[in-house]
Structures are given as structure tokens and as C-alpha cells.
Motif scaffolding. Structure first.
Motif, PDB file in Angstrom:
ATOM      1  N   ASN A  50      12.254   0.319   0.116  1.00  0.00           N
ATOM      2  CA  ASN A  50      12.557   1.609   0.708  1.00  0.00           C
ATOM      3  C   ASN A  50      11.986   1.632   2.115  1.00  0.00           C
ATOM      4  O   ASN A  50      10.771   1.686   2.300  1.00  0.00           O
ATOM      5  CB  ASN A  50      11.945   2.730  -0.137  1.00  0.00           C
ATOM      6  CG  ASN A  50      12.333   4.089   0.355  1.00  0.00           C
ATOM      7  OD1 ASN A  50      12.909   4.231   1.421  1.00  0.00           O
ATOM      8  ND2 ASN A  50      12.033   5.091  -0.430  1.00  0.00           N
ATOM      9  N   TYR A  51      12.872   1.593   3.107  1.00  0.00           N
ATOM     10  CA  TYR A  51      12.383   1.532   4.476  1.00  0.00           C
ATOM     11  C   TYR A  51      11.883   2.874   4.981  1.00  0.00           C
ATOM     12  O   TYR A  51      11.381   2.957   6.087  1.00  0.00           O
ATOM     13  CB  TYR A  51      13.442   0.942   5.398  1.00  0.00           C
ATOM     14  CG  TYR A  51      13.358  -0.548   5.317  1.00  0.00           C
ATOM     15  CD1 TYR A  51      12.359  -1.215   5.981  1.00  0.00           C
ATOM     16  CD2 TYR A  51      14.197  -1.251   4.494  1.00  0.00           C
ATOM     17  CE1 TYR A  51      12.216  -2.571   5.843  1.00  0.00           C
ATOM     18  CE2 TYR A  51      14.071  -2.604   4.354  1.00  0.00           C
ATOM     19  CZ  TYR A  51      13.075  -3.256   5.033  1.00  0.00           C
ATOM     20  OH  TYR A  51      12.918  -4.586   4.884  1.00  0.00           O
ATOM     21  N   LEU A  52      12.008   3.909   4.206  1.00  0.00           N
ATOM     22  CA  LEU A  52      11.341   5.155   4.577  1.00  0.00           C
ATOM     23  C   LEU A  52       9.954   5.237   3.956  1.00  0.00           C
ATOM     24  O   LEU A  52       9.285   6.259   4.061  1.00  0.00           O
ATOM     25  CB  LEU A  52      12.174   6.365   4.188  1.00  0.00           C
ATOM     26  CG  LEU A  52      13.418   6.545   5.049  1.00  0.00           C
ATOM     27  CD1 LEU A  52      14.162   7.776   4.648  1.00  0.00           C
ATOM     28  CD2 LEU A  52      13.040   6.632   6.507  1.00  0.00           C
ATOM     29  N   ARG A  53       9.513   4.164   3.292  1.00  0.00           N
ATOM     30  CA  ARG A  53       8.126   4.082   2.858  1.00  0.00           C
ATOM     31  C   ARG A  53       7.400   2.906   3.499  1.00  0.00           C
ATOM     32  O   ARG A  53       6.187   2.926   3.632  1.00  0.00           O
ATOM     33  CB  ARG A  53       8.030   3.941   1.336  1.00  0.00           C
ATOM     34  CG  ARG A  53       8.521   5.118   0.550  1.00  0.00           C
ATOM     35  CD  ARG A  53       7.883   5.167  -0.815  1.00  0.00           C
ATOM     36  NE  ARG A  53       6.586   5.813  -0.735  1.00  0.00           N
ATOM     37  CZ  ARG A  53       6.393   7.119  -0.917  1.00  0.00           C
ATOM     38  NH1 ARG A  53       7.400   7.893  -1.204  1.00  0.00           N
ATOM     39  NH2 ARG A  53       5.188   7.626  -0.817  1.00  0.00           N
ATOM     40  N   CYS A  54       8.146   1.886   3.869  1.00  0.00           N
ATOM     41  CA  CYS A  54       7.535   0.643   4.346  1.00  0.00           C
ATOM     42  C   CYS A  54       6.812   0.888   5.665  1.00  0.00           C
ATOM     43  O   CYS A  54       7.367   1.472   6.591  1.00  0.00           O
ATOM     44  CB  CYS A  54       8.598  -0.419   4.536  1.00  0.00           C
ATOM     45  SG  CYS A  54       7.960  -1.947   5.225  1.00  0.00           S
ATOM     46  N   ILE A  55       5.559   0.425   5.749  1.00  0.00           N
ATOM     47  CA  ILE A  55       4.810   0.577   6.986  1.00  0.00           C
ATOM     48  C   ILE A  55       4.689  -0.747   7.721  1.00  0.00           C
ATOM     49  O   ILE A  55       3.920  -0.859   8.667  1.00  0.00           O
ATOM     50  CB  ILE A  55       3.422   1.183   6.726  1.00  0.00           C
ATOM     51  CG1 ILE A  55       2.629   0.294   5.782  1.00  0.00           C
ATOM     52  CG2 ILE A  55       3.545   2.568   6.160  1.00  0.00           C
ATOM     53  CD1 ILE A  55       1.182   0.695   5.667  1.00  0.00           C
ATOM     54  N   HIS A  56       5.405  -1.763   7.282  1.00  0.00           N
ATOM     55  CA  HIS A  56       5.468  -3.054   7.970  1.00  0.00           C
ATOM     56  C   HIS A  56       4.086  -3.659   8.178  1.00  0.00           C
ATOM     57  O   HIS A  56       3.749  -4.102   9.265  1.00  0.00           O
ATOM     58  CB  HIS A  56       6.187  -2.922   9.313  1.00  0.00           C
ATOM     59  CG  HIS A  56       7.610  -2.490   9.165  1.00  0.00           C
ATOM     60  ND1 HIS A  56       8.587  -3.320   8.700  1.00  0.00           N
ATOM     61  CD2 HIS A  56       8.206  -1.306   9.387  1.00  0.00           C
ATOM     62  CE1 HIS A  56       9.726  -2.677   8.673  1.00  0.00           C
ATOM     63  NE2 HIS A  56       9.533  -1.442   9.061  1.00  0.00           N
TER      64      HIS A  56
ATOM     65  N   PRO B  51       0.806  -1.222   0.000  1.00  0.00           N
ATOM     66  CA  PRO B  51       0.000   0.000   0.000  1.00  0.00           C
ATOM     67  C   PRO B  51       0.838   1.271   0.000  1.00  0.00           C
ATOM     68  O   PRO B  51       0.323   2.338  -0.305  1.00  0.00           O
ATOM     69  CB  PRO B  51      -0.809  -0.125   1.289  1.00  0.00           C
ATOM     70  CG  PRO B  51       0.037  -0.939   2.177  1.00  0.00           C
ATOM     71  CD  PRO B  51       0.784  -1.888   1.302  1.00  0.00           C
ATOM     72  N   ALA B  52       2.099   1.167   0.347  1.00  0.00           N
ATOM     73  CA  ALA B  52       2.944   2.356   0.430  1.00  0.00           C
ATOM     74  C   ALA B  52       3.894   2.464  -0.753  1.00  0.00           C
ATOM     75  O   ALA B  52       4.714   3.378  -0.779  1.00  0.00           O
ATOM     76  CB  ALA B  52       3.747   2.337   1.730  1.00  0.00           C
ATOM     77  N   ASP B  53       3.813   1.544  -1.701  1.00  0.00           N
ATOM     78  CA  ASP B  53       4.685   1.542  -2.885  1.00  0.00           C
ATOM     79  C   ASP B  53       6.160   1.571  -2.499  1.00  0.00           C
ATOM     80  O   ASP B  53       6.938   2.341  -3.049  1.00  0.00           O
ATOM     81  CB  ASP B  53       4.375   2.734  -3.799  1.00  0.00           C
ATOM     82  CG  ASP B  53       3.019   2.587  -4.449  1.00  0.00           C
ATOM     83  OD1 ASP B  53       2.532   1.451  -4.483  1.00  0.00           O
ATOM     84  OD2 ASP B  53       2.448   3.593  -4.892  1.00  0.00           O
TER      85      ASP B  53
END
Lengths: 194, 230
Positions: free
Chosen positions: B97-103, B67-69
Motif C-alpha cells: 500500500n503506497y499510501l502507507r509505505c514510508i520508503h 514499520p508502517a504495516d
């Protein structure tokens, strides 16, 4: 670069070197954050300040409501387009030296809010020193980011991420750019270190 | 006002003295870590089969589900002589990209080959946006099946054993009768991981290395509920 004023104009000798280390030590251990909780990340920021994780261990338990008294802005949460000028104003009102931690994916890149209402990364507005990933980052992640910032304050530059660890998106600058060498850590100057 | 009336002043300290004697709740994070809940979502790991083949087939379903691409995958055809994965294709570019990943673990749910799972590590931070993009070489487990610990991540002893927690905690399609039944393939270096069992009674926390949230928060639960806080 603007003209230096203060210690930077002196040559780096024993006295100024030790003074610089002392100043860095002071800054590292008395960094007061400004209250800038915007969304759910602020809950984790509060949890980090509470007894469970206790930011007071790092000399930063007081979240200052006034930006004039703060050194560090923890942008905790998504920044809407309407909040952006307010954020910039709070940053401008903080006294030098000042640092910014972008806490959480929404503040860092917009995260899952890829739309017109949210600023796609707070570094479009203010210079960010450390990014804390996570949605929201746990108090441990925030403390890790704070320690990274402490390391940055202490040494002037973080050099943990190097090409020899296979990191950096696979780009080996030393091999691809002729004449490029890994920059060594430089000492923090008495201005804003960036 | 007599002398003993003045002593009542100290009654106000009663609660403070009681609090001093309470057990400490602070986890001094950089020195020690508190145990994590069993199914916590952390940074991803790309797994391999027990013969060393990569599980990822480059189908990009994880990128579609994200969902966060934050996931970027490109598949490529395997070399028939020296294949990377058992199928026709493999993911030759795999970036998160761990600055986009919401886990959210939707990628783990979407993956048809159990290639991507999540570990329980979340203690890491970056000083630039480019640093946050993990490449395939950083995400993929090494030749012994162990997680590649990046130098800026805060791994502690034994934490790399907690990968694929979500896989082991849930039953296929959520069917209760499959809880605690092994429904997944082996991983390099770990073999077939023991299941968590959930509430089925087949739970074996010593095999999975899990600590219940009740044990984790023992210091914060009142005595009358079995904890330590008065």
C-alpha cells in the motif's frame, strides 16, 4: 442529487460545452492553495513553492492564509485528533469549488502513526481528490498530484487506471459485475465535482 | 540634492540586477526531471533470477520488518512440476500500500533472497485509496527483467535501470572491506549489477549510472566551491 442551479440545468450543447471547457481551463490554471502545513510534508510543500520547483508555473504560487480565498487545501502532514475539527472548519470555510490533496502517507492513511492520536486518513473528515504517496512526498510527487488534480478538474474524472492494464488490485469489474462498463469521463459541473 | 545624488537611487537595484544574471535554478518538472541522488528510495520492484524464477519465497519477513504495516504477503506451496520460485514456497499474494509505505527500505534489508528492491521512482499519485495498493503483478518485473511501468507513473528514459540501488550501494553488514565487492545474485535482464563502491576508490559511476549530488546541485553551489552561483 440536489436540484441543479446554473449551467447544469441546460442541455449539453455547443455553447455550454465550450463555456464549460473555458471554466475548467480557468479553474485549472488559477488554483490557489490554502496554507495547511501540519508537519514535515509542509517543508516539501514550501520547497515546491520555492524557486527550485516553482509552483507559480501552474498559477498557484500564492498560499492563501485565509480559506475564503483558497480553492485547494493541501493537507500536508499528520492530522491529530485535536486538529481534525480545525481542518474540517477550514475546509467548510473555503468557497466552492474546492479540492483537497492529501499529501503524504500520514495524511492519507495515518502511515506509520497507527495510534490513537492521529486521524487514520484525512478522508475520514474531508473528501479527498488526490493522494500523494511518499514520506514526505518530494516536490515532484506533489507537482504530479497537482497535475493529476488539474487533469481531474479538466476532464471531470481521471480514467488512467483501468482494468486492462492489470491494475486495480487485480479486480476486473467488467468481468465480475454483470452489466458493468467502464465509466466514461464526465464533464465537470459548476458545483463541486463529486 | 544634485542630479548625481538622485542617481544613488538606482544603487538599490544592484542586487536585483545581479540576481537576474544568476543561472536559473528552476527544474521545470513535468518537462524535465532533475537527476536523483544515487541511493534514493522509490517504489518497489519484485525481482526475478536470471532463469526467470521469482526471488520471493513468501517468508513475510518484509511484512514483519515494515514499520508502517504497508506490506501484505501470503505464501503458498510451489507446484513441483511448474514452480514459481526455487524454494518450497512463493509469495502468491504480495501487496504494498503506497499510501502507507514510508520508503525506509527495511523490507529490502530484511529480505533474505534480495527479492524486493527499490527503484528511484516516486512521481506518482492516486485518486482513490484502493488505487494505491500495488499487487504482485504490478510490482514483479516482466519477462525481460524490466520494470512494469504503470500508466499513472512518470517514468522517463533510463530510469528503470536504477533499481536495487540500495543493494549495490551498501556492503553486507556494513563492513568497509566489502565495499564495492559484488555480494548479490544476478537479476533477470541485468545480470550481476556493478557495485557502487562507496568511498573505497573502486567506484565506477559510469557503470552504475549514478550522478553525484554535487553534480546535481551544480547550479546552487557557489563559484568558490566549484559551482556556478556567484
Amino acid at each position: 442529487m440536489a436540484t441543479w442551479s446554473g449551467l447544469e440545468s441546460l442541455s449539453h450543447n455547443f455553447l455550454t460545452g465550450k463555456l464549460e471547457e473555458f471554466v475548467n481551463w480557468c479553474r485549472e490554471h488559477s488554483m490557489w492553495p490554502a496554507t495547511f502545513g501540519l508537519a514535515c510534508c509542509a517543508i516539501e510543500m514550501m520547497a515546491a513553492g520555492a524557486a527550485d520547483f516553482d509552483l507559480a508555473r501552474f498559477g498557484m504560487e500564492v498560499f492563501r492564509p485565509s480559506p475564503r480565498q483558497a480553492d485547494l487545501m493541501i493537507v500536508a502532514g499528520r492530522v491529530s485528533q485535536k486538529m481534525a475539527p480545525v481542518l474540517r472548519q477550514v475546509y467548510d470555510q473555503m468557497v466552492e469549488p474546492k479540492w483537497v490533496i492529501s499529501m503524504g502517507v500520514c495524511a492519507s492513511t495515518g502511515g506509520m502513526f497507527n495510534n490513537y492520536a492521529i486521524v487514520q486518513g484525512v478522508d475520514e473528515i474531508v473528501p479527498v481528490d488526490v493522494y500523494a504517496p511518499g514520506c514526505p512526498p518530494s516536490p515532484q510527487t506533489l507537482i504530479h498530484a497537482i497535475l493529476t488534480l488539474h487533469e481531474k478538474v479538466r476532464t471531470g474524472e481521471i480514467t488512467r487506471r483501468r482494468s486492462d492494464s492489470g491494475s486495480g488490485a487485480g479486480v476486473d469489474l467488467a468481468a465480475e459485475v454483470p452489466g458493468w462498463t467502464q465509466p466514461l469521463p464526465r464533464p465537470v459541473h459548476l458545483g463541486t465535482p463529486r | 540634492m544634485g542630479f548625481f545624488d538622485d542617481l544613488r537611487f538606482f544603487g538599490g537595484f544592484k542586487q536585483a540586477i545581479i540576481q537576474v544574471l544568476e543561472p536559473r535554478v528552476t527544474t521545470e518538472y513535468p518537462k524535465q526531471k532533475r537527476p536523483k541522488p544515487p541511493r534514493l528510495h522509490g517504489r518497489h520492484v519484485l525481482n526475478r533470477y536470471e532463469d526467470g524464477m521469482e526471488k520471493c519465497i513468501g517468508c513475510e519477513l518484509c511484512a514483519a520488518a515494515c514499520p508502517a504495516d504497508c506490506i501484505y504477503v501470503r505464501g503458498a506451496d510451489n507446484d513441483p512440476e511448474n514452480p514459481n520460485s526455487p524454494g518450497e514456497r512463493f509469495g502468491f499474494v504480495y501487496e504494498i500500500n503506497y499510501l502507507r509505505c514510508i520508503h525506509c527500505d527495511l523490507c529490502v534489508e530484511a529480505c533474505p533472497t534480495e527479492a524486493i528492491t527499490e527503484s528511484k521512482l516516486f512521481e506518482f499519485s492516486f485518486t482513490s485509496r484502493a488505487d494505491a495498493i500495488y499487487t504482485r503483478e504490478e510490482l514483479l518485473v516482466d519477462d525481460t527483467g524490466a520494470v512494469r511501468r504503470q500508466p499513472w507513473e512518470d517514468w522517463r528514459e533510463g530510469e528503470e535501470q536504477h533499481t536495487s540501488g540500495w543493494m549495490r550501494a551498501t556492503a553486507p553488514a556494513g563492513a568497509a572491506e566489502y565495499e564495492g565487492v559484488v555480494q548479490w545474485s544476478g537479476e533477470l535482464g541485468h545480470g550481476v549489477r556493478p557495485p557502487e563502491g562507496g568511498q573505497s576508490g573502486r567506484r565506477d559511476d559510469s557503470a552504475t549510472g549514478n550522478i553525484s549530488i554535487r553534480e546535481v546541485n551544480r547550479a546552487k553551489i557557489p563559484v568558490r566551491f566549484g559551482g556556478r552561483v556567484r
